[in-house]
Design a protein around this motif. Structure first.
Motif, mmCIF file in Angstrom:
data_model
loop_
_atom_site.group_PDB
_atom_site.id
_atom_site.type_symbol
_atom_site.label_atom_id
_atom_site.label_comp_id
_atom_site.label_asym_id
_atom_site.label_seq_id
_atom_site.Cartn_x
_atom_site.Cartn_y
_atom_site.Cartn_z
ATOM 1 N N SER A 150 -7.093 -34.335 11.878
ATOM 2 C CA SER A 150 -8.007 -33.516 12.645
ATOM 3 C C SER A 150 -9.413 -33.841 12.199
ATOM 4 O O SER A 150 -9.691 -33.912 11.009
ATOM 5 N N LEU A 151 -10.288 -34.066 13.157
ATOM 6 C CA LEU A 151 -11.692 -34.284 12.830
ATOM 7 C C LEU A 151 -12.460 -32.985 13.037
ATOM 8 O O LEU A 151 -13.679 -32.972 13.026
ATOM 9 N N GLY A 152 -11.720 -31.897 13.252
ATOM 10 C CA GLY A 152 -12.378 -30.633 13.550
ATOM 11 C C GLY A 152 -12.056 -29.576 12.512
ATOM 12 O O GLY A 152 -12.238 -28.386 12.762
ATOM 13 N N GLN A 153 -11.605 -30.003 11.349
ATOM 14 C CA GLN A 153 -11.230 -29.022 10.341
ATOM 15 C C GLN A 153 -12.441 -28.181 9.917
ATOM 16 O O GLN A 153 -12.307 -27.008 9.626
ATOM 17 N N PHE A 205 -6.854 -18.677 16.059
ATOM 18 C CA PHE A 205 -7.434 -19.905 16.600
ATOM 19 C C PHE A 205 -6.462 -21.068 16.468
ATOM 20 O O PHE A 205 -6.285 -21.863 17.386
ATOM 21 N N GLY A 206 -5.855 -21.148 15.297
ATOM 22 C CA GLY A 206 -4.899 -22.219 15.037
ATOM 23 C C GLY A 206 -3.733 -22.171 16.000
ATOM 24 O O GLY A 206 -3.232 -23.202 16.446
ATOM 25 N N LEU A 207 -3.338 -20.952 16.341
ATOM 26 C CA LEU A 207 -2.225 -20.787 17.279
ATOM 27 C C LEU A 207 -2.592 -21.377 18.642
ATOM 28 O O LEU A 207 -1.857 -22.177 19.223
ATOM 29 N N VAL A 208 -3.775 -20.993 19.119
ATOM 30 C CA VAL A 208 -4.225 -21.489 20.423
ATOM 31 C C VAL A 208 -4.364 -23.017 20.381
ATOM 32 O O VAL A 208 -3.853 -23.741 21.240
ATOM 33 N N LEU A 209 -5.033 -23.479 19.329
ATOM 34 C CA LEU A 209 -5.257 -24.912 19.183
ATOM 35 C C LEU A 209 -3.932 -25.651 19.050
ATOM 36 O O LEU A 209 -3.726 -26.717 19.631
ATOM 37 N N THR A 227 -10.330 -32.822 18.556
ATOM 38 C CA THR A 227 -10.822 -31.977 17.466
ATOM 39 C C THR A 227 -12.281 -32.303 17.151
ATOM 40 O O THR A 227 -13.048 -31.422 16.779
ATOM 41 N N LEU A 228 -12.646 -33.564 17.341
ATOM 42 C CA LEU A 228 -14.048 -33.931 17.129
ATOM 43 C C LEU A 228 -14.950 -33.206 18.125
ATOM 44 O O LEU A 228 -16.020 -32.702 17.767
#
Ligand SMILES: Nc1ncnc2c1ncn2[C@@H]1O[C@H](COP(=O)(O)OP(=O)(O)O)[C@@H](O)[C@H]1O
Ligand SMILES: [Mg+2]
Lengths: 327, 239, 301
Positions: free
Chosen positions: A61-64, A100-104, A120-121
């Motif tokens: 993930s580049l969006g962590q 959020f993690g659930l949706v993502l 994710t970026l």
């Protein structure tokens, strides 16, 4: 098969030892390095969240950093608007980031490889717009100011605690809890079934592991950890778009890769490297007459070179060889 | 004339030994058929000859050059063309593009010869000639196999490696393809190494037979002798 | 009305640039199986080279050509020095999923290095970048026309490049070889096509396309080590919208994004651009994972 009980006790012991060492270091280090060490712990939690994701799903993930921001913003909101304590802030951060993690995760379960990386970026980049959209709550471009506060009187009556030291003292238990949670999770039955999905989706499905659900759960756990780390990170003074830039996500990824994807001790070493490398560089070139632009960009250059070298020479990372032989 | 000499060839997939010391000769201008049960190592043999798999030990020589472990794109330049298992064509390409692909490496040096080669293979398979503009994905199984063979022939090989051309095709189509190959071999002196599971079909046209079992040569004799060897047939070929 | 038309034309011109960048991504994805997150970093670097040439008194056109050539050389170097050795390593890596993400991480490392190098060489501060032709709206007797000479220049250049690339890929032998190498490397090798050379060529062409996109977009973004990051995101989204495997899809995706962003900026608020991109990206992936023009077997990741 080692008994689960034994693993628990062993990792508890390891965690407590690390905690003790860090606590002792908080007396040895000067204020600046206390702050740096606290920074290591904050980022370490973020790197751990990537370790969970990448180590047990193989995806990156580049969006962590954006998930850290979710944690930071939700904790800062309850602290600023509702007057909650930082400890409540942590709980809220974990909860909101999990949602959020659930949706993502539901979306990401269908994405793979470069698609997930790119998406994710974009999420990381879209974050400041989100903050502007809900400016009254999230504080827009500027953000929300929060900090670690002062130690409670029962501590400050006992001993004099500097701000950086207090920062470190708050960070230590949060980091240890994350560490203990993640290391036990990865060796648990759930963790093993995640790796089964990573290594062979079809085989895992044949063995009765619900593949799609597993992928979502990995995301939820990873986000929860990232959210906790983000809440802690935000306490350094400000929760705002500038605190969680895209480069934060890349820093986390670099630390995770340097240390060896999926390795917890590697995650720690990788984080230490990315935090202290700039200091090391400026110390190394302090005697030389180099211009400011070189000084400014040299750490980033070295981190990039280190990242690339790790990938080329040993894709499993610094700790990778040992880690792999464990399975 | 060139002949293909394989000696003591060993090929592994990781820890699995697929070829365990294979030796035989495919004589020039003849059809040599390699037969054997599923998993015997027939495809691996062809893939090692054409360079797609690396040999662990042993040698493959072609005429007076040794081609062991050269890259496939080098080996095809030495006059060996491989039609791999399973109608290997590119479905989104047109029929003509699939054929042209096989001659790309000769195009710059010899563009008039390439044009001639393309029209020759189209003469060989009139059904393809009618469909040059169509996409390969829209062809029937038999036509795809013809296209895969055309793709190989257009490079004007001296040795053709054919991997189970009959796979999944109707008997009539198989007969047509095998007869085309046979005709080509007899009229142009093309050397053919034909892999088949369907031993009857293959032995009917072949000059020579090599029987593989578990990565080893179980029998190596003239096709006529193989056809007559009832013990061998019941032991290995099951009919 | 004039605003609307000018929004459309500006959107088409920037969309054409996005299309070019997206096409660069698609070419390397098809040709080498890598989504190259470093692409616009390469473009930033070569735009700096052009900027320095112009600053030291050379003509725009010389700088333009040098930037394109360095773009393709840089692309080739990345393949030869990094991606090719990695591909040899890949097969020995522990898991398949991880193996697929390794080139992605490598491209991020390359991006970081290029940006840091640009900072070291040319400092971090923003500088402008010229256009070869006037970028003010045309004036006629009664008022202004809703587009500039630069808009037309951009659309013309991109159109020429797209047509030449399409000719190259469909009508020439090398183009056929590149497509074959991308679609079925094994059959391509058996046909005598040097597949690794075709991969390097994909990196070269994509590098040049990215550089061109960088040269054309930078007048409106200014130049800094990070100035093209956003273009990468837009190009990635455009490529995914178009199906990542489809060059034509990338072009259409680029135009959709260019016009869409232009409309959002003019009639909505510029702040919503990223949310709109994110929304589009997620929607396409959830509703049509193969993009508007992608085939069935698009996803290799
Ligand atoms: N890619 C591969 N990886 C691992 N083992 C393989 C692979 N291809 C074939 N094998 C094994 O090698 C042996 C020979 O296979 P193959 O040459 O395909 O046989 P045949 O063509 O005679 O059916 C078999 O045991 C098969 O399972
Ligand atoms: Mg076979």
């Amino acid at each position: 098969m080692v008994s689960v009980d034994k693993i628990w006790r062993k990792s508890l012991l390891k965690t407590l030892t690390l905690g003790l060492v860090l606590f002792l270091l908080s007396f040895i280090f000067d204020a600046y390095n206390q702050g740096q060490l606290a920074l290591v712990l904050m980022l370490f939690i973020g790197v751990l969240s990537l370790t969970v994701l990448t180590g047990s799903s193989g995806q990156i993930s580049l969006g962590q950093g954006a998930l850290m921001a979710v944690g930071g913003y939700s904790s800062a909101s309850v602290i600023t608007h509702l007057g909650a304590s930082i400890w409540t802030g942590f709980l809220v951060a974990v909860f909101v980031a999990s949602v959020f993690g659930l949706v993502l995760g539901v979306a990401a379960a269908r994405l793979s490889g470069p698609y997930l990386a790119g998406t994710t970026l974009v999420i990381a980049l879209a974050l400041p717009s989100m903050a502007n959209r809900f400016e009254s709550v999230l504080g827009g471009d500027v953000g929300l100011m929060i900090d670690f506060g002062m130690p409670p009187t029962w501590i400050s009556n006992l001993i004099e605690v500097g701000y950086e030291q207090w920062q470190l003292w708050v960070s230590i238990p949060i980091a240890l809890i994350s560490l203990f949670f993640v290391s036990n999770l990865l060796t648990s039955r759930a963790g093993r079934s995640w790796k089964a999905v990573r290594d062979d989706e079809i085989g895992a499905a044949v063995n009765g592991i619900p593949v799609a659900r597993t992928k979502v759960i990995v995301f939820v756990v990873s986000s929860a950890v990232a959210g906790l780390g983000g809440a802690l990170y935000g306490l350094r003074g400000l929760v705002g778009p500038s605190v969680y830039p895209v480069s934060l996500s890349l820093t986390l990824l670099t630390a995770a890769i340097l240390g060896g994807v999926g390795s917890i001790s590697g995650a720690f070493i990788g984080t230490v490297i990315v935090v202290f490398l700039p200091d090391l560089v400026s110390w190394a070139i302090s005697g030389l007459a180099v211009s400011e632009q070189v000084t400014n960009y040299l750490p980033a250059l070295l981190t990039g070179v280190l990242l690339l070298a790790t990938i080329i020479l040993n894709p499993a990372g610094v700790m990778g060889t040992r880690h792999r032989s464990k399975h | 004339m060139k002949e293909l000499i394989v000696s003591d060839l060993v090929t592994d997939y990781g820890h699995v030994r697929a070829l365990d010391g294979i030796s035989f000769v495919a004589s020039s201008g003849e059809i040599t058929t390699v037969i054997g049960a599923n998993g015997a190592g027939k495809s691996t043999l062809l893939r090692t000859i054409s360079g797609l798999e690396k040999a662990k030990s042993g040698t493959i020589s072609w005429g007076d050059i040794e081609i062991t472990n050269l890259a496939p794109e080098e080996i095809v330049r030495s006059g060996i063309a491989h039609v791999p298992e399973g109608h290997a064509v590119i479905p989104t390409f047109s029929v003509l593009e699939n054929i042209e692909m096989g001659a790309l490496f000769r195009r710059r040096k010899n563009s008039s010869d390439v044009k001639a080669a393309i029209s020759e293979v189209l003469d060989l398979f009139p059904r393809l000639a009618e469909r040059v503009k169509q996409s390969a994905g829209s062809l029937s199984g038999g036509e795809r196999q013809m296209l895969a063979i055309s793709r190989a022939l257009v490079s004007r090989p001296k040795l053709l490696l054919l991997d189970e051309p009959s796979l999944g095709l109707a008997p009539l189509v198989v007969e047509q393809i095998i007869q085309t190959i046979n005709h080509l071999c007899r009229s142009t002196g093309l050397t053919v190494l034909l892999v088949e599971q369907n031993a009857n079909t293959a032995l009917a046209v072949a000059d020579h037979g090599v029987l593989l079992a578990l990565g080893k040569v179980a029998s190596d004799q003239s096709a006529a002798a193989m056809r007559a060897d009832s013990a061998l047939r019941s032991a290995y070929l099951g009919y | 009305m004039n605003t609307f038309i000018s929004t459309l034309i500006t959107g088409t011109a920037t969309g054409a640039i996005y299309a070019l960048a997206a096409l660069g991504l698609v070419i390397v994805w098809r040709g080498a199986g890598v989504v190259n997150f470093a692409q616009m970093g390469q473009a930033m670097f070569t735009t700096y080279i052009a900027s320095n040439l112009i600053a030291s008194g050379n003509s725009y056109w010389l700088a333009f050509v040098v930037a394109l050539i360095s773009g393709s050389l840089l692309g080739m170097a990345i393949d030869l020095l990094i991606m090719r050795p990695l591909a040899h390593k890949k097969s020995s890596s522990s898991t398949k999923t991880l193996a697929a993400t390794i080139p992605v991480i490598a491209s991020l490392g390359i991006l970081a290095i290029l940006q840091a190098l640009a900072g070291v060489f040319w400092a971090g501060e923003e500088r402008g970048f010229p256009t070869p032709v006037n970028s003010f709206y045309f004036k006629n007797g009664t008022g202004t026309l809703p587009f500039s000479a630069f808009n037309l220049f951009v659309i013309g250049v991109v159109l020429t490049v797209l047509l030449s690339l399409s000719y190259f890929f469909t009508q020439t032998g090398v183009g056929l070889g590149m497509r074959a190498a991308a679609l079925n490397p094994e059959v391509a090798r058996l046909s005598g096509i040097k597949v690794s050379r075709m991969r390097t060529l994909s990196w070269a062409i994509s590098g040049a396309a990215g550089s061109l996109a960088g040269l054309l977009i930078t007048p409106s973004t200014n130049l800094s080590p990070n100035s093209l990051d956003l273009i990468l995101i837009v190009a990635f989204t455009a490529a995914v919208v178009g199906g990542l495997d489809s060059p034509l899809g990338a072009v259409i995706g680029g135009l959709i994004l260019g016009i869409g962003i232009s409309l959002v900026t003019t009639y909505g608020s510029p702040e919503n651009v990223f949310l709109a991109i994110l929304f589009l990206l997620l929607a396409v992936q959830l509703i049509r994972p193969n993009g508007i023009l992608g085939g069935k077997q698009v996803r290799r990741g």
